[in-house]
Design a protein around this motif. Structure first.
Motif: not given
Length: 458
Positions: A201-208
């Protein structure tokens, strides 16, 4: 209540005591009534762990292991020459064992350790610190969880199969020691960060807001580009274009492909993390995308070469499975057929036309099928998720165009991170132990020279 002053002090004391006891009793009664309400609220806040979900995730984890050994091992083993079949089986087995140990030591923490960095999960769960049989991991449904140990096992099998995919690109010409050292470094600096970026949930691509249901970027593009880099750095097989290098056992390869298809239901449907409707959508898509891909590959092969081969059908199986992996939980069954077919045609072109023209030696077409199929699947996810094409639709006010752009960004980050990282790590391994065995060892075969045994005795 006012006490009359005419009462004696003793009477006043008695009355005050009685009032105090009455008040205490009332408070105690209120506390007893409130306690169940507090307990109920706490129970409602805690995630519910369902035995059905838990059982399904345990089965899914075992199905993904089934994909590695014997599935992938047999698929790759059948495609190489008889003198190298055991080396491929041993590499798949050794990689799985090493990565499982690393995953428990620090891999799970690096990927899902609870850290807030967009690139890695931190050190909070090194050696599975704090994880107990009572620990719960969240699912995609609010208030529903699964035992953390089963989530750890499920993700562990993904971490184990991904580097095993890579070895097909330079099969028959790499040292066993180099393979194991590269895998240790690669999962640490490439796989774990990508898994965190895409799935945490804190990941770069997840956040996109990128959609990757079961690992189009994390597994297939990641492994595909690493395989291409490895094939280029290791070099071509000795005698390529001169010696006979046909697969030594197509039955092995077909059995392996069939096992991969069966195991992939754990891979895709298991990625719902629950036994629910999304899992059933991923399940039917794993059927239909693969079927569409087989028909497309065999069909184009029949048109181009006038024959429909078993190798083509097996290749279609893998191309369809790879393409539907990121899309399995968000597209419709008909869209899955088209996505599988499109990916299969493009993968066929890469394998049959582009690779010979460019002259690189991707032995078992890791980049041509996993890399390219993963790219088509990842971008196609952004298209076929649309409700107009039978998908479940996008989150919020996101449009198809906006989603496709996010998907392309996720693909590019994975290609660069894995491509550059793999290049550096291959170079390090080459300096430390050397990538390639001697020409004599290659000529004799890696089964005998690396492992001291032969698959067949005439």
């Amino acid at each position: 209540m006012k006490i009359p002053t005419s009462l004696t002090s003793a009477v006043r004391s008695t009355l005050l005591g009685s009032l105090a006891l009455t008040a205490f009793g009332s408070l105690a009664a209120l506390a007893q009534e409130a306690a169940p309400a507090v307990a109920d609220a706490a129970a409602a806040a805690a995630p519910t762990v369902d035995k059905g979900d838990t059982a399904w995730m345990m089965i899914s984890s075992v199905l993904v292991l089934f994909m590695i050994v014997p599935g992938l091992a047999l698929f790759y083993g059948g495609l190489v020459r008889a003198k190298n079949v055991l080396s491929v089986l041993m590499q798949c087995t050794g990689i799985a064992a090493v990565v499982m140990v690393i995953w428990v030591f620090y891999g799970y923490s690096f990927a899902f350790g609870g850290g807030t960095s967009p690139y890695w999960g931190g050190l909070g769960k090194v050696f599975l610190s704090g994880v107990t049989p009572a620990s719960v991991a969240a699912t995609f449904t609010k208030g529903v969880g699964i035992p953390e140990y089963v989530f750890i096992c499920f993700q562990m099998t993904f971490a184990a199969i991904t580097p095993a995919l890579i070895i097909g690109a330079f099969a028959e010409r790499i040292k066993f020691s180099a393979t194991i050292l590269f895998v240790i470094l690669w999962v640490t600096f490439v796989y774990f960060p990508i898994a965190h970026m895409v799935w945490d949930a804190n990941g770069l691509i997840f956040g996109w807001g990128a959609l990757d249901f079961a690992g189009g970027t994390v597994v297939h593009i990641n492994a595909g580009i690493a395989g291409l880099v490895g094939a280029l750095l290791v070099g071509k097989r000795a005698g390529l274009g001169r010696d006979m290098m046909a697969p030594h056992s197509m039955p092995f390869t077909m059995i392996g492909a069939a096992i991969l298809w069966v195991g992939w239901f754990g891979f895709n449907a298991g990625s719902a993390l629950e036994a629910n409707g999304t899992a059933t959508l991923a399940m039917i898509n794993t059927f239909t995308a693969t079927a569409g891909a087989i028909i497309a590959w065999v069909g184009i092969e029949a048109l181009a070469r006038k024959t429909a081969s078993m190798l083509g059908a097996a290749s279609g199986v893998v191309a369809g499975l790879v393409a539907v992996t990121p899309a399995a939980g968000t597209i419709g069954p008909v869209g899955a057929i088209f996505l599988g077919a499109i990916a299969s045609v493009i993968c066929y072109y890469m394998v049959a036309v582009v690779k010979p023209k460019l002259g690189y030696d991707d032995s078992l077409d890791v980049f041509g099928v996993h890399g390219i199929g993963g790219i088509i699947g990842a971008i196609g996810t952004g298209i076929f998720t649309s409700t107009t094409l039978g998908g479940v639709g996008y989150a919020g006010e996101v449009t198809m165009g906006a989603q496709v752009i996010v998907q392309i960004k996720a693909v590019l980050v994975t290609l660069v991170w894995s491509g550059v990282g793999s290049f550096i790590l291959f170079k390090i391994v080459d300096v430390v132990v050397g990538l390639r065995p001697t020409a004599e060892a290659e000529s004799i075969g890696l089964d005998l020279t690396s492992h001291g045994e032969a698959a067949y005795h005439n």
